[in-house]
Design a protein around this motif. Structure first.
Motif, short mmCIF file in Angstrom:
data_model
loop_
_atom_site.label_atom_id
_atom_site.label_comp_id
_atom_site.label_asym_id
_atom_site.label_seq_id
_atom_site.Cartn_x
_atom_site.Cartn_y
_atom_site.Cartn_z
N THR A 74 0.83 -1.21 0.00
CA THR A 74 0.00 0.00 0.00
C THR A 74 0.87 1.26 0.00
N TRP A 75 0.25 2.39 -0.30
CA TRP A 75 0.98 3.66 -0.38
C TRP A 75 1.37 4.17 0.99
N VAL A 91 11.61 -1.99 0.57
CA VAL A 91 10.43 -1.18 0.24
C VAL A 91 10.47 -0.99 -1.27
N ALA A 92 9.51 -1.59 -1.99
CA ALA A 92 9.56 -1.58 -3.45
C ALA A 92 8.20 -1.24 -4.04
N GLY A 93 8.23 -0.81 -5.29
CA GLY A 93 7.00 -0.54 -6.02
C GLY A 93 6.76 0.96 -6.17
N GLU A 94 5.95 1.30 -7.16
CA GLU A 94 5.58 2.70 -7.40
C GLU A 94 4.16 2.93 -6.90
N PHE A 95 4.02 3.90 -6.03
CA PHE A 95 2.72 4.24 -5.45
C PHE A 95 2.51 5.74 -5.56
N HIS A 96 1.25 6.14 -5.53
CA HIS A 96 0.88 7.55 -5.62
C HIS A 96 0.17 7.98 -4.35
N ASP A 97 0.27 9.26 -4.06
CA ASP A 97 -0.39 9.84 -2.89
C ASP A 97 -1.86 9.45 -2.89
N LYS A 98 -2.30 8.83 -1.84
CA LYS A 98 -3.69 8.38 -1.66
C LYS A 98 -4.13 7.41 -2.75
N ASN A 99 -3.18 6.69 -3.36
CA ASN A 99 -3.45 5.73 -4.43
C ASN A 99 -4.16 6.36 -5.63
N SER A 102 -3.32 10.33 -10.49
CA SER A 102 -3.18 11.71 -10.96
C SER A 102 -2.32 12.54 -9.99
N LYS A 103 -2.03 11.97 -8.83
CA LYS A 103 -1.21 12.67 -7.83
C LYS A 103 0.24 12.21 -7.92
N ASP A 104 1.11 12.91 -7.19
CA ASP A 104 2.54 12.62 -7.21
C ASP A 104 2.85 11.21 -6.72
N ILE A 105 3.98 10.69 -7.19
CA ILE A 105 4.49 9.43 -6.66
C ILE A 105 4.89 9.70 -5.22
N TYR A 106 4.42 8.83 -4.31
CA TYR A 106 4.61 9.10 -2.89
C TYR A 106 4.30 7.84 -2.09
N ARG A 107 5.09 7.60 -1.07
CA ARG A 107 4.86 6.46 -0.18
C ARG A 107 5.31 6.86 1.21
N LYS A 108 4.67 6.29 2.23
CA LYS A 108 4.99 6.72 3.59
C LYS A 108 4.94 5.55 4.56
N LYS A 134 13.56 1.14 -2.38
CA LYS A 134 13.52 1.16 -3.83
C LYS A 134 12.29 1.91 -4.34
N SER A 135 11.43 2.37 -3.44
CA SER A 135 10.25 3.16 -3.82
C SER A 135 10.60 4.63 -3.82
N GLU A 136 10.32 5.29 -4.94
CA GLU A 136 10.60 6.71 -5.07
C GLU A 136 9.73 7.52 -4.11
N ASN A 137 10.31 8.59 -3.57
CA ASN A 137 9.62 9.53 -2.68
C ASN A 137 9.07 8.87 -1.42
N LEU A 138 9.83 7.94 -0.85
CA LEU A 138 9.42 7.33 0.41
C LEU A 138 9.70 8.28 1.55
#
Length: 192
Positions: A74-75, A91-99, A102-108, A134-138
């Motif tokens: 999950t994001w 930590v892997a995979g590409e996720f977006h803010d609030k899934n 249309s929003k930025d790539i983001y994970r927390k 490995k997830s961008e913008n973690l």
């Protein structure tokens, strides 16, 4: 007892989701953090209207944490107690803010709880020998990662009094330049 646990989990999820709605700038008062059980006890009615695609993964066990941070996870991953994970974790995979794609790539990874007013009520420690990013913008927010962190992806963020009790190593200088460190690292911070 199962019914009470079900309401508690539903309440935690609803309170967490109610805080996810206004995160436009990822500021220090960011609202996508986990809610404390006190706030959750007032929120069960909201769970029926919650959008399931924005659900955070609330984890309290090592295997659940590994799944939540994987490519099929999950994001946002909320840890609501001190947690020890055996073995290295990626930590892997590409996720977006609030899934929302249309929003930025983001994970927390959220290592804290908060009340309904977004005041931090508790911080937690994630103990892991090595966490590879490995997830961008973690973003690691609040609490402590006890172990070494190795970052291969751009945009790593240590935020809101978060601590790495270990070494922070970046794959190279270019990846390190994209990082934002607003927390504490007890060991060395370097690039390979």
């Amino acid at each position: 007892m199962k019914v009470v646990k079900g309401f508690l989990v539903a309440g935690l999820a609803a309170a967490l989701l109610s805080g996810c709605g206004s995160n436009n700038n990822n500021s220090a008062s960011e609202s996508a953090a986990p809610a404390s059980s006190a706030a959750a006890s007032t929120a069960p009615a909201a769970s029926a209207a919650a959008d399931a695609t924005t659900t955070a993964s609330i984890v309290n066990q090592g295997d659940a944490f590994k799944t939540a941070v994987s490519e099929s996870g999950t994001w946002i991953i909320a840890v609501l107690n001190d947690l020890t994970v055996d073995g290295e974790v990626t930590v892997a995979g590409e996720f977006h803010d609030k899934n929302d794609t249309s929003k930025d790539i983001y994970r927390k990874i959220a290592l804290y709880a908060q009340d309904a007013d977004h005041n931090v009520t508790a911080q937690y420690t994630l103990t892991v020998p090595k966490l590879t990013v490995k997830s961008e913008n973690l973003r690691i927010q609040g609490g402590t990662v006890k172990g070494d962190v190795f970052v291969e992806a751009n945009g790593f963020n240590l935020f809101n009094n978060a601590t790495i009790d270990g070494n922070l190593t970046f794959a190279n200088a270019d990846v390190q330049k994209t990082a934002k460190i607003e927390g504490k690292v007890t060991g060395t911070t370097s690039a390979q």
